[in-house]
Design a protein around this motif. Sequence first.
Motif, PDB file in Angstrom:
ATOM      1  N   PRO A 263      40.565  48.632   1.087  1.00  0.00           N
ATOM      2  CA  PRO A 263      41.724  48.082   1.812  1.00  0.00           C
ATOM      3  C   PRO A 263      42.934  47.853   0.909  1.00  0.00           C
ATOM      4  O   PRO A 263      44.078  47.995   1.358  1.00  0.00           O
ATOM      5  N   VAL A 264      42.700  47.513  -0.361  1.00  0.00           N
ATOM      6  CA  VAL A 264      43.809  47.336  -1.296  1.00  0.00           C
ATOM      7  C   VAL A 264      44.506  48.673  -1.530  1.00  0.00           C
ATOM      8  O   VAL A 264      45.737  48.772  -1.478  1.00  0.00           O
ATOM      9  N   ALA A 265      43.717  49.708  -1.765  1.00  0.00           N
ATOM     10  CA  ALA A 265      44.294  51.039  -1.995  1.00  0.00           C
ATOM     11  C   ALA A 265      45.051  51.533  -0.765  1.00  0.00           C
ATOM     12  O   ALA A 265      46.162  52.075  -0.874  1.00  0.00           O
ATOM     13  N   ALA A 266      44.466  51.348   0.415  1.00  0.00           N
ATOM     14  CA  ALA A 266      45.118  51.808   1.640  1.00  0.00           C
ATOM     15  C   ALA A 266      46.443  51.087   1.853  1.00  0.00           C
ATOM     16  O   ALA A 266      47.441  51.687   2.272  1.00  0.00           O
ATOM     17  N   HIS A 267      46.459  49.797   1.551  1.00  0.00           N
ATOM     18  CA  HIS A 267      47.688  49.010   1.726  1.00  0.00           C
ATOM     19  C   HIS A 267      48.787  49.500   0.796  1.00  0.00           C
ATOM     20  O   HIS A 267      49.923  49.752   1.237  1.00  0.00           O
ATOM     21  N   ARG A 270      50.262  52.779   1.665  1.00  0.00           N
ATOM     22  CA  ARG A 270      51.159  52.658   2.814  1.00  0.00           C
ATOM     23  C   ARG A 270      52.514  52.087   2.386  1.00  0.00           C
ATOM     24  O   ARG A 270      53.568  52.533   2.853  1.00  0.00           O
ATOM     25  N   VAL A 271      52.485  51.105   1.484  1.00  0.00           N
ATOM     26  CA  VAL A 271      53.746  50.562   0.952  1.00  0.00           C
ATOM     27  C   VAL A 271      54.528  51.661   0.244  1.00  0.00           C
ATOM     28  O   VAL A 271      55.733  51.820   0.438  1.00  0.00           O
ATOM     29  N   ALA A 272      53.831  52.444  -0.581  1.00  0.00           N
ATOM     30  CA  ALA A 272      54.503  53.516  -1.321  1.00  0.00           C
ATOM     31  C   ALA A 272      55.144  54.519  -0.377  1.00  0.00           C
ATOM     32  O   ALA A 272      56.289  54.956  -0.585  1.00  0.00           O
ATOM     33  N   ARG A 273      54.438  54.865   0.695  1.00  0.00           N
ATOM     34  CA  ARG A 273      54.955  55.847   1.655  1.00  0.00           C
ATOM     35  C   ARG A 273      56.206  55.308   2.347  1.00  0.00           C
ATOM     36  O   ARG A 273      57.201  56.021   2.513  1.00  0.00           O
ATOM     37  N   GLN A 274      56.181  54.034   2.721  1.00  0.00           N
ATOM     38  CA  GLN A 274      57.331  53.469   3.429  1.00  0.00           C
ATOM     39  C   GLN A 274      58.522  53.286   2.490  1.00  0.00           C
ATOM     40  O   GLN A 274      59.672  53.508   2.899  1.00  0.00           O
ATOM     41  N   GLU A 275      58.267  52.883   1.243  1.00  0.00           N
ATOM     42  CA  GLU A 275      59.357  52.596   0.315  1.00  0.00           C
ATOM     43  C   GLU A 275      59.845  53.833  -0.432  1.00  0.00           C
ATOM     44  O   GLU A 275      60.861  53.777  -1.127  1.00  0.00           O
ATOM     45  N   GLY A 276      59.116  54.935  -0.328  1.00  0.00           N
ATOM     46  CA  GLY A 276      59.492  56.125  -1.080  1.00  0.00           C
ATOM     47  C   GLY A 276      59.085  56.059  -2.535  1.00  0.00           C
ATOM     48  O   GLY A 276      59.652  56.756  -3.389  1.00  0.00           O
ATOM     49  N   PHE A 277      58.074  55.227  -2.853  1.00  0.00           N
ATOM     50  CA  PHE A 277      57.563  55.128  -4.213  1.00  0.00           C
ATOM     51  C   PHE A 277      56.518  56.213  -4.457  1.00  0.00           C
ATOM     52  O   PHE A 277      55.806  56.618  -3.532  1.00  0.00           O
TER      53      PHE A 277
END
Length: 491
Positions: A263-267, A270-277
Amino acid sequence: MAEIEFVDQTMRDGQQSLWGLRMRSGHITAVADQIDRAGYRTVEIIAGAPERLIREDKWERVDWHKKCLPNSKLRCARVAKMAGGMGIAPHCIQDLTIQTFARHGIDSFWVLDCLYDMPALKRVHQVVADTGCEIAATIMFGIAPVLTDEWFADKVHQFISWGLADTVYVEDASGILTPQRTATLMRAIVDAAGEIPVEIHCHNTTGLAPANYVEAINQGARIVHTASRPLANGPSLPSTEMTAETLELLGHSHHLDLGTLPPVAAHFERVARQEGFPVGAPVEHNVGPYLHHLPGGMTGTLKAQLADHDMSDRYTEVLREVARVRGELGHPISATPFSQFLGIQAVLNVTTGDRYSIVPDEVIQYVLGHFGDPPAPFDQNVKDRILACPAAKKFADWQPPNPSLTEIKQQYGYPGITDEELLTRYYVTPEDIAATRATPLKTNYEFLDDIDVARLTRAVMPRKRVGHFHAAIDDIEVTFNRADPDAGTPA
């Protein structure tokens, strides 16, 4: 077989290496509980100056991490002659920084100096010991003729002789260790450390870090540094997931709750995808890092800074210049602050087209010997040019100031100023402080694909970089095109 402990670097070196220090407090909230009960020996966090990049108050940020991770031992770094910037800090500021972070919940410090000023290191070790916090006496690895296994082992013997170290921490910030060198280096260090446990921290820049960990454990290291998979590999560290699997296959044991990792990795993915990281990925082996020695953390920061100035296409050119500058400036071990010195000087050399025509004050101070002696001599022609520049004249007879805390408080005109406020004002510009205080700490984070059209639109509208937006959920559709003020397009 051995029992191995893990230090989590997801929120420090992982995000520094891949996200350029852009991880916000709200990014961790949803998965803090899983990180807190995963079973890490230590969880490292950033304790620098987030006011500059992400407009978060450092004390509020540390307090939030402590609240979210109440059962974890939190760690941050201390550089022997510095406290929060790239320059040399007075002793009272260094000491107050350590004491204040300890009051805010930091339980462990790793203490480093890449030029190994041993009296300075011993002084800071004692300050940390006086707070009751854990001390990780740090070996920063580098490659130079003088930097032999015996040379590093001698430093460990000195650390141990002070009777203050709880662990010996070996960091390969540039990712330039090989399994062959790891075998001899770690054997020498483990022998010198005696009963003190040894930690290993390798960046996966050349793809060899996982093999280095296996070899380090073979030689007696018992603590490894890893990061959640989206923030691992490449310039970052090996992933916790693969490292744990490897250790189990080799018959070693650990205390991680593996169920907390997905769950930590999935979260964070998802943050990286939304922020463009970027998301970390293993890299092919290459020899570049053995030339430029750029640390993983500096890699992420440098890429982010070049992108901010529309210079991403010059990254390879800057790396070549970093290698050249490092040789000219005495082959210092490339980590804070020297990696920043080399990186900034390389960028200036490339962008101006006139090498060393502009030289930062800290580089001048380094060339004058105020940070210590480098492993190799300076290039004399380069040294002469640096010391002939106009900015160098003001440092001809300069010595690092070492005022008392009372004198520093008087400089700011606030005799009753709090320690937190004093340290913030000492290292952060008034403009950054004002911008930070106008932006309350956000401890929640919303994923745009979880919210309805109205809230989605409100979230996107303030983002200046979004030129076109279209959303459709069920029978509701919203579209807008941002006006181009330069073209005179009406809003």
